[in-house]
Write a protein that holds these residues in place. Structure first.
Motif, PDB file in Angstrom:
ATOM      1  N   HIS A 127      37.811  43.901  53.806  1.00 23.77           N
ATOM      2  CA  HIS A 127      36.647  43.107  53.603  1.00 23.77           C
ATOM      3  C   HIS A 127      36.359  42.636  52.333  1.00 23.77           C
ATOM      4  CE1 HIS A 127      34.587  45.055  57.127  1.00 23.77           C
ATOM      5  NE2 HIS A 127      35.345  46.065  56.988  1.00 23.77           N
ATOM      6  N   ARG A 128      35.783  41.481  52.367  1.00 23.72           N
ATOM      7  CA  ARG A 128      35.523  40.649  51.006  1.00 23.72           C
ATOM      8  C   ARG A 128      34.717  41.297  50.053  1.00 23.72           C
ATOM      9  NH1 ARG A 128      33.085  35.334  50.468  1.00 23.72           N
ATOM     10  NH2 ARG A 128      31.499  35.851  51.872  1.00 23.72           N
ATOM     11  N   ILE A 129      33.800  42.257  50.497  1.00 19.29           N
ATOM     12  CA  ILE A 129      32.859  43.114  49.694  1.00 19.29           C
ATOM     13  C   ILE A 129      33.804  43.930  48.706  1.00 19.29           C
ATOM     14  CG2 ILE A 129      32.666  45.195  51.052  1.00 19.29           C
ATOM     15  CD1 ILE A 129      29.824  43.433  49.254  1.00 19.29           C
ATOM     16  N   ALA A 130      35.074  44.203  49.070  1.00 19.97           N
ATOM     17  CA  ALA A 130      35.886  45.028  48.063  1.00 19.97           C
ATOM     18  C   ALA A 130      36.248  44.222  46.975  1.00 19.97           C
ATOM     19  CB  ALA A 130      37.155  45.416  48.755  1.00 19.97           C
ATOM     20  N   MET A 178      35.171  45.903  43.180  1.00 21.12           N
ATOM     21  CA  MET A 178      36.364  46.149  42.058  1.00 21.12           C
ATOM     22  C   MET A 178      35.844  45.482  40.748  1.00 21.12           C
ATOM     23  SD  MET A 178      40.075  46.044  44.423  1.00 21.12           S
ATOM     24  CE  MET A 178      39.838  46.169  46.051  1.00 21.12           C
ATOM     25  N   ALA A 179      35.793  44.232  41.017  1.00 23.27           N
ATOM     26  CA  ALA A 179      35.343  43.486  39.718  1.00 23.27           C
ATOM     27  C   ALA A 179      34.172  44.173  39.048  1.00 23.27           C
ATOM     28  CB  ALA A 179      34.830  42.035  40.176  1.00 23.27           C
ATOM     29  N   ARG A 180      33.174  44.580  39.738  1.00 24.69           N
ATOM     30  CA  ARG A 180      31.921  45.462  38.968  1.00 24.69           C
ATOM     31  C   ARG A 180      32.446  46.440  38.506  1.00 24.69           C
ATOM     32  NH1 ARG A 180      26.631  43.142  38.726  1.00 24.69           N
ATOM     33  NH2 ARG A 180      26.726  41.283  39.929  1.00 24.69           N
ATOM     34  N   ALA A 181      33.427  47.234  39.072  1.00 30.29           N
ATOM     35  CA  ALA A 181      34.110  48.465  38.297  1.00 30.29           C
ATOM     36  C   ALA A 181      35.082  48.241  37.164  1.00 30.29           C
ATOM     37  CB  ALA A 181      34.611  49.293  39.586  1.00 30.29           C
ATOM     38  N   GLY A 182      35.237  47.146  36.962  1.00 26.53           N
ATOM     39  CA  GLY A 182      36.101  46.811  35.790  1.00 26.53           C
ATOM     40  C   GLY A 182      37.306  46.616  36.170  1.00 26.53           C
ATOM     41  N   GLY A 183      37.799  46.386  37.456  1.00 19.71           N
ATOM     42  CA  GLY A 183      39.219  46.109  37.981  1.00 19.71           C
ATOM     43  C   GLY A 183      39.503  44.854  38.047  1.00 19.71           C
ATOM     44  N   HIS A 184      40.783  44.355  38.448  1.00 17.11           N
ATOM     45  CA  HIS A 184      41.014  42.982  39.078  1.00 17.11           C
ATOM     46  C   HIS A 184      41.760  43.354  40.210  1.00 17.11           C
ATOM     47  CE1 HIS A 184      42.878  39.019  39.324  1.00 17.11           C
ATOM     48  NE2 HIS A 184      44.149  39.753  39.723  1.00 17.11           N
ATOM     49  N   LEU A 227      27.043  53.501  44.773  1.00 18.81           N
ATOM     50  CA  LEU A 227      28.002  54.826  44.378  1.00 18.81           C
ATOM     51  C   LEU A 227      29.497  54.237  44.370  1.00 18.81           C
ATOM     52  CD1 LEU A 227      26.286  57.562  46.472  1.00 18.81           C
ATOM     53  CD2 LEU A 227      26.205  57.313  44.263  1.00 18.81           C
ATOM     54  N   THR A 228      29.773  53.321  45.546  1.00 19.88           N
ATOM     55  CA  THR A 228      31.201  52.667  45.201  1.00 19.88           C
ATOM     56  C   THR A 228      31.535  52.303  43.934  1.00 19.88           C
ATOM     57  OG1 THR A 228      30.718  51.837  47.706  1.00 19.88           O
ATOM     58  CG2 THR A 228      32.585  51.191  46.529  1.00 19.88           C
ATOM     59  N   VAL A 229      30.673  51.194  43.548  1.00 15.48           N
ATOM     60  CA  VAL A 229      30.922  50.789  42.053  1.00 15.48           C
ATOM     61  C   VAL A 229      31.022  52.084  40.945  1.00 15.48           C
ATOM     62  CG1 VAL A 229      30.087  49.309  40.224  1.00 15.48           C
ATOM     63  CG2 VAL A 229      29.656  48.824  42.771  1.00 15.48           C
ATOM     64  N   LEU A 230      30.353  52.796  40.914  1.00 17.55           N
ATOM     65  CA  LEU A 230      30.457  53.857  40.050  1.00 17.55           C
ATOM     66  C   LEU A 230      31.622  54.706  40.036  1.00 17.55           C
ATOM     67  CD1 LEU A 230      28.788  55.340  37.592  1.00 17.55           C
ATOM     68  CD2 LEU A 230      27.724  56.773  39.527  1.00 17.55           C
ATOM     69  N   TRP A 231      32.069  55.041  41.606  1.00 23.64           N
ATOM     70  CA  TRP A 231      33.402  55.885  41.897  1.00 23.64           C
ATOM     71  C   TRP A 231      34.450  55.039  41.383  1.00 23.64           C
ATOM     72  CZ3 TRP A 231      36.862  53.976  45.394  1.00 23.64           C
ATOM     73  CH2 TRP A 231      37.980  54.807  45.508  1.00 23.64           C
ATOM     74  N   ALA A 232      34.575  53.767  41.881  1.00 24.77           N
ATOM     75  CA  ALA A 232      35.730  52.943  41.368  1.00 24.77           C
ATOM     76  C   ALA A 232      35.806  52.832  39.853  1.00 24.77           C
ATOM     77  CB  ALA A 232      35.642  51.560  42.128  1.00 24.77           C
ATOM     78  N   ALA A 233      34.723  52.673  39.289  1.00 25.12           N
ATOM     79  CA  ALA A 233      34.937  52.927  37.814  1.00 25.12           C
ATOM     80  C   ALA A 233      35.206  54.029  37.368  1.00 25.12           C
ATOM     81  CB  ALA A 233      33.467  52.781  37.117  1.00 25.12           C
ATOM     82  N   SER A 234      35.211  55.356  37.741  1.00 30.33           N
ATOM     83  CA  SER A 234      35.454  56.538  37.460  1.00 30.33           C
ATOM     84  C   SER A 234      36.903  56.849  37.727  1.00 30.33           C
ATOM     85  CB  SER A 234      34.553  57.598  38.234  1.00 30.33           C
ATOM     86  OG  SER A 234      34.988  57.766  39.471  1.00 30.33           O
ATOM     87  N   ILE A 235      37.452  56.063  38.572  1.00 33.20           N
ATOM     88  CA  ILE A 235      39.080  56.265  38.684  1.00 33.20           C
ATOM     89  C   ILE A 235      39.891  55.186  37.914  1.00 33.20           C
ATOM     90  CG2 ILE A 235      38.931  57.156  41.161  1.00 33.20           C
ATOM     91  CD1 ILE A 235      39.862  54.343  42.180  1.00 33.20           C
ATOM     92  N   LEU A 236      39.175  54.008  37.548  1.00 31.95           N
ATOM     93  CA  LEU A 236      39.710  53.096  36.702  1.00 31.95           C
ATOM     94  C   LEU A 236      39.641  53.430  35.231  1.00 31.95           C
ATOM     95  CD1 LEU A 236      38.687  49.667  38.657  1.00 31.95           C
ATOM     96  CD2 LEU A 236      40.650  51.115  38.865  1.00 31.95           C
ATOM     97  N   TYR A 237      38.393  53.965  35.046  1.00 37.55           N
ATOM     98  CA  TYR A 237      38.099  54.523  33.579  1.00 37.55           C
ATOM     99  C   TYR A 237      37.799  55.957  33.470  1.00 37.55           C
ATOM    100  CZ  TYR A 237      38.457  49.315  33.212  1.00 37.55           C
ATOM    101  OH  TYR A 237      39.024  48.151  33.172  1.00 37.55           O
TER     102      TYR A 237
END
Length: 335
Positions: A198-201, A205-211, A285-295
């Protein structure tokens, strides 16, 4: 459409639905089609990505209005937690197609779908089929405003949109500026198919601080790649859709030197109303969760759990306990 014709359509809808004539209105769906609807929406059928569509209705507290059940291949445990009566509703689609006669028999006031061919087929039968679209990230706001208009829940729609924007702004503020070279390399993958589905990912990911290593600005919804390409990307974090795929990734000897595998950073995407890594009303919540595993040092687990409790109580009107929060976050089996 003339007033006279609108009245005729309204009477036909009343016969298909409650059987009693009522007031009608005409709305434009997300394909620009005019759809005549009854003023009172009490029975809703969801067609296509049923868990996704149901999630939108959960956010308006309309669980009781959903007239159909979940196809077996789309069943998700927490759909029944948020809307227990779904377990007793008739299933009107399968891999073989739509059970059109069953849909008509439900006499819906509204049919929601993301499939144009289904919309055309059901509209031709006189059913009030509304096409929804969610391709770009901000489409969810247009979609929620449309549903707010249809369900006469404009305030609820704006409440969700405000929460969506505020949550993303909080994450961005907490992250602060990040140089591109400093962003962790992330891969969201359906490992069995070696596909980023899915393109939404790429967006979350970018919003959570990832590449995202698959973000090539493509226009296609998904991208498929080889194991060699995955090794070449050497992602520092890998996200998969279920626990079984974590074990598959860990068991592949050719991946043992990939940074995410070597450092134990292979994660299961959470799953509530729908899988968070895909399109879902739970996207903030996806963005917040992804940020929590990256940072994790900036986004502690406890804060994520509190946010989840607040979200599901505020929008779905369902309070969740600690065990349920852990299960959604894939900490325990059975999801």
């Amino acid at each position: 459409m003339s007033m006279h014709l609108t009245r005729i359509v309204c009477l036909a809808l009343a016969l298909l639905a409650s059987g009693a004539p009522g007031e009608c209105r005409t709305i434009l769906d997300m394909d620009g089609r005019r759809v005549t609807l009854s003023d009172e929406i009490s029975r809703i059928v969801t067609i296509g990505p049923v868990p996704v569509l149901n999630g939108f209705l959960f956010a308006f507290g309309r669980q009781q209005a959903i007239a159909n059940g979940l196809p077996r291949e789309l069943t998700r445990k927490y759909q029944f937690v948020f809307a227990p009566d779904l377990a007793t509703r008739p299933v009107v689609q399968s891999s073989a197609g739509l059970a059109v006669e069953d849909i008509v028999a439900l006499r819906p006031d509204l049919v929601l779908t993301m499939d144009r061919s289904a919309t055309d087929k059901l509209s031709a039968l006189g059913l009030p089929a509304v096409l929804l679209k969610w391709r770009e990230p901000d489409d969810v706001k247009t979609l929620m405003r449309l549903l707010g208009e249809i369900l006469d829940e404009r305030k609820s729609a704006e409440d969700y949109i405000r929460y969506f924007d505020e949550t993303l702004a909080r994450v961005a503020t907490t992250l602060g500026p990040i140089e591109e070279a400093q962003r962790p390399r992330v891969l969201y993958v359906n490992y069995r198919r070696l596909t980023q589905p899915h393109r939404i990912a790429e967006w979350w990911m970018a919003r959570a601080g990832g590449h995202s290593v698959t973000d090539d600005r493509r226009t296609e919804e998904s991208v498929t790649f080889s194991l060699e390409q995955m090794i070449g990307w050497n992602p520092e974090v890998v996200i998969v859709p279920d626990r079984a795929e974590v074990e598959l990734v860990k068991a592949e000897p050719r991946l043992r030197d990939v940074a995410a595998v070597r450092n134990g950073r292979v994660h299961v995407a959470p799953g509530g109303a729908h899988l968070w890594a895909n399109r879902t009303i739970e996207q903030p919540l996806t963005v917040l969760w992804a940020a929590s595993i990256l940072y994790p040092e900036k986004f502690p687990r406890a804060a994520l759990e509190n946010e989840m409790r607040s979200f599901y109580d505020r929008f779905f009107h369902v309070p969740l306990g600690k065990e349920q929060i852990d299960e959604i976050l894939a900490d325990s089996p059975g999801r």
